[in-house]
Scaffold this active site. Sequence first.
Site, short mmCIF file in Angstrom:
data_model
loop_
_atom_site.label_atom_id
_atom_site.label_comp_id
_atom_site.label_asym_id
_atom_site.label_seq_id
_atom_site.Cartn_x
_atom_site.Cartn_y
_atom_site.Cartn_z
N ARG A 35 -51.21 -40.91 -29.97
CA ARG A 35 -52.21 -41.77 -29.33
C ARG A 35 -52.03 -43.14 -29.97
NH1 ARG A 35 -54.77 -36.54 -28.42
NH2 ARG A 35 -54.78 -36.46 -26.16
N GLU A 39 -66.41 -10.39 -17.47
CA GLU A 39 -67.74 -10.06 -16.93
C GLU A 39 -68.52 -11.35 -16.62
OE1 GLU A 39 -66.19 -8.01 -19.04
OE2 GLU A 39 -66.24 -6.42 -17.55
N GLY A 86 -51.87 -35.64 -25.08
CA GLY A 86 -51.67 -34.29 -25.63
C GLY A 86 -50.35 -33.70 -25.17
N ASP A 143 -54.66 -28.87 -19.21
CA ASP A 143 -56.03 -28.78 -18.66
C ASP A 143 -56.08 -28.70 -17.12
OD1 ASP A 143 -56.76 -29.05 -21.28
OD2 ASP A 143 -57.15 -31.19 -21.15
N ARG A 166 -61.00 -29.28 -22.18
CA ARG A 166 -61.87 -30.47 -22.28
C ARG A 166 -62.99 -30.36 -21.25
NH1 ARG A 166 -57.77 -35.50 -22.62
NH2 ARG A 166 -56.96 -34.51 -20.75
N VAL A 224 -35.43 -35.76 -15.96
CA VAL A 224 -35.34 -37.22 -15.80
C VAL A 224 -33.96 -37.69 -16.26
CG1 VAL A 224 -36.18 -39.43 -16.73
CG2 VAL A 224 -37.83 -37.69 -15.98
N VAL A 225 -33.56 -37.23 -17.44
CA VAL A 225 -32.29 -37.69 -18.02
C VAL A 225 -31.11 -37.26 -17.14
CG1 VAL A 225 -30.72 -37.40 -20.00
CG2 VAL A 225 -33.17 -37.73 -20.38
N ASP A 258 -56.45 -31.07 -15.00
CA ASP A 258 -57.60 -31.87 -14.55
C ASP A 258 -57.15 -33.19 -13.92
OD1 ASP A 258 -56.60 -32.99 -16.84
OD2 ASP A 258 -58.51 -33.25 -17.85
N ARG A 269 -67.82 -3.36 -27.74
CA ARG A 269 -68.40 -4.63 -28.14
C ARG A 269 -68.30 -5.67 -27.03
NH1 ARG A 269 -65.56 -5.40 -33.80
NH2 ARG A 269 -67.10 -4.31 -35.04
N ARG A 297 -68.44 -10.64 -30.85
CA ARG A 297 -67.46 -11.38 -31.65
C ARG A 297 -66.95 -12.54 -30.80
NH1 ARG A 297 -69.25 -8.51 -34.83
NH2 ARG A 297 -68.27 -7.05 -36.28
N ASP A 337 -54.33 -38.84 -17.57
CA ASP A 337 -55.09 -40.01 -17.09
C ASP A 337 -54.94 -41.26 -17.96
OD1 ASP A 337 -56.19 -38.32 -15.28
OD2 ASP A 337 -58.25 -39.01 -15.64
N THR A 373 -50.29 -31.92 -18.70
CA THR A 373 -51.46 -31.51 -19.50
C THR A 373 -51.81 -30.07 -19.16
OG1 THR A 373 -53.83 -31.75 -19.85
CG2 THR A 373 -52.98 -32.68 -17.84
P1 ADP Z 1 -53.90 -38.49 -21.77
O1 ADP Z 1 -52.77 -39.27 -21.22
O2 ADP Z 1 -53.53 -37.07 -22.07
O3 ADP Z 1 -55.16 -38.62 -20.94
P2 ADP Z 1 -55.08 -40.31 -23.78
O4 ADP Z 1 -56.32 -40.54 -23.01
O5 ADP Z 1 -55.18 -40.09 -25.24
O6 ADP Z 1 -54.22 -39.07 -23.24
O7 ADP Z 1 -54.13 -41.60 -23.53
C1 ADP Z 1 -52.86 -41.67 -24.15
C2 ADP Z 1 -52.62 -43.11 -24.58
O8 ADP Z 1 -52.59 -43.97 -23.43
C3 ADP Z 1 -53.67 -43.72 -25.50
O9 ADP Z 1 -53.50 -43.40 -26.86
C4 ADP Z 1 -53.45 -45.22 -25.27
O10 ADP Z 1 -52.36 -45.68 -26.02
C5 ADP Z 1 -53.09 -45.26 -23.78
N1 ADP Z 1 -54.28 -45.58 -22.97
C6 ADP Z 1 -55.28 -44.76 -22.59
N2 ADP Z 1 -56.23 -45.39 -21.88
C7 ADP Z 1 -55.83 -46.68 -21.82
C8 ADP Z 1 -56.38 -47.90 -21.25
N3 ADP Z 1 -57.55 -47.87 -20.60
N4 ADP Z 1 -55.69 -49.04 -21.39
C9 ADP Z 1 -54.52 -49.06 -22.06
N5 ADP Z 1 -53.94 -47.97 -22.63
C10 ADP Z 1 -54.58 -46.81 -22.51
#
Ligand code: ADP
Length: 345
Positions: free
Chosen positions: A95, A211, A34, A151, A195, A46-47, A153, A186, A269, A126, A149
Amino acid sequence: MSLLTFWDAGHGPWVAARAIVRRVKHIGVLTSGGDAPGMNAAIRAVVRTAIHDGLQVTGVYRGYQGLIDSELRPLGARSVANIIQRGGTILRTARCQAFYTPEGRAQAAVTLREHGIDGLIVIGGDGTYRGAARLSVEQGIPVIGIPGTIDNDIYGTDVSIGFNTAINIALDAVDRLRDTAASHERLFLVEVMGRASGAIALYVGVAGGAEAILLPEVPVDLDAVADTLVRAYERGKTSSVVVVAEGAVEGGALTVQHAIAARCGFEARTSILGHIQRGGIPSTRDRVLASRLGFTAVKRLQAGEHGVMVGIDKRGTVTVPLQEVWEKKKEIDWELVEIANVLAT
Ligand code: ADP
């Protein structure tokens, strides 16, 4: 040969270390998973750091898919001008199913070798690290991860790039909704992203004076939430805001709205903030964090470190093995959960 003569002849431990650590000369950088505001600031860091240190840098477009399809472009200091303030990612993100297979990763390695790239920096979450670690082990390509991300997380860093911007955007929305809630007397339910993590909801709920705050980490009792709101009403509150993390309740905030209406009859709402939390101008904090992590990733890669994510905690910038990042779970801030409960009364 005596030990000393052996060392003097240049066979000391430093020489050995230098022989093992191939000096990285050409870095590839990509964003994956994402998008998050601040990713551009990380790419820029980085660059610019790599160029400052005399390295070559190539941008890989559309994450791992671009690596497989060979969608690469050299990046110079000027090609990252004027992006630090932009949300999203100039490298795009995607993805990629093929990367889950060894064949897909082998193809990605062919692309890297063809371009002479000998180190890869991946900005994502992750999933991105799982893929990067496999690529590294199977194909011998040094990789370093940067946490990006909204999130928040990701284990191993107090905060990930994008979180601060996302909570500011969500808080702005909560503040606006509270004006309406107060005027119309309201109840407003606000669903925020995250997530399986309640980090955004917790911060926004505390900062917005909610609240009630519903989190995936804490079992939700809708009767108790309804009681809380009724008691608040009886104490004289004429409007209420409940912040709901998207993963807190099956069906999200709308389910909560219907359940509460059924229990206490309040007119309510629901506002689902959705993807607006992911876009927009990155905050100062996110830009500085991204600059710090991008800089550190390049430095660590040059120092021979790889298979790690760079993160930030009380000690400053740190590195954590990639495997640890996806195996361990980042805990919610339990102290803040307690504070939220006390202050909402
Ligand atoms: P995030 O990095 O935000 O957690 P995703 O879980 O969608 O997002 O992972 C991003 C991309 O990384 C996936 O579309 C895939 O190409 C690759 N990827 C994720 N998990 C694995 C895995 N177990 N083995 C190989 N490639 C992976």
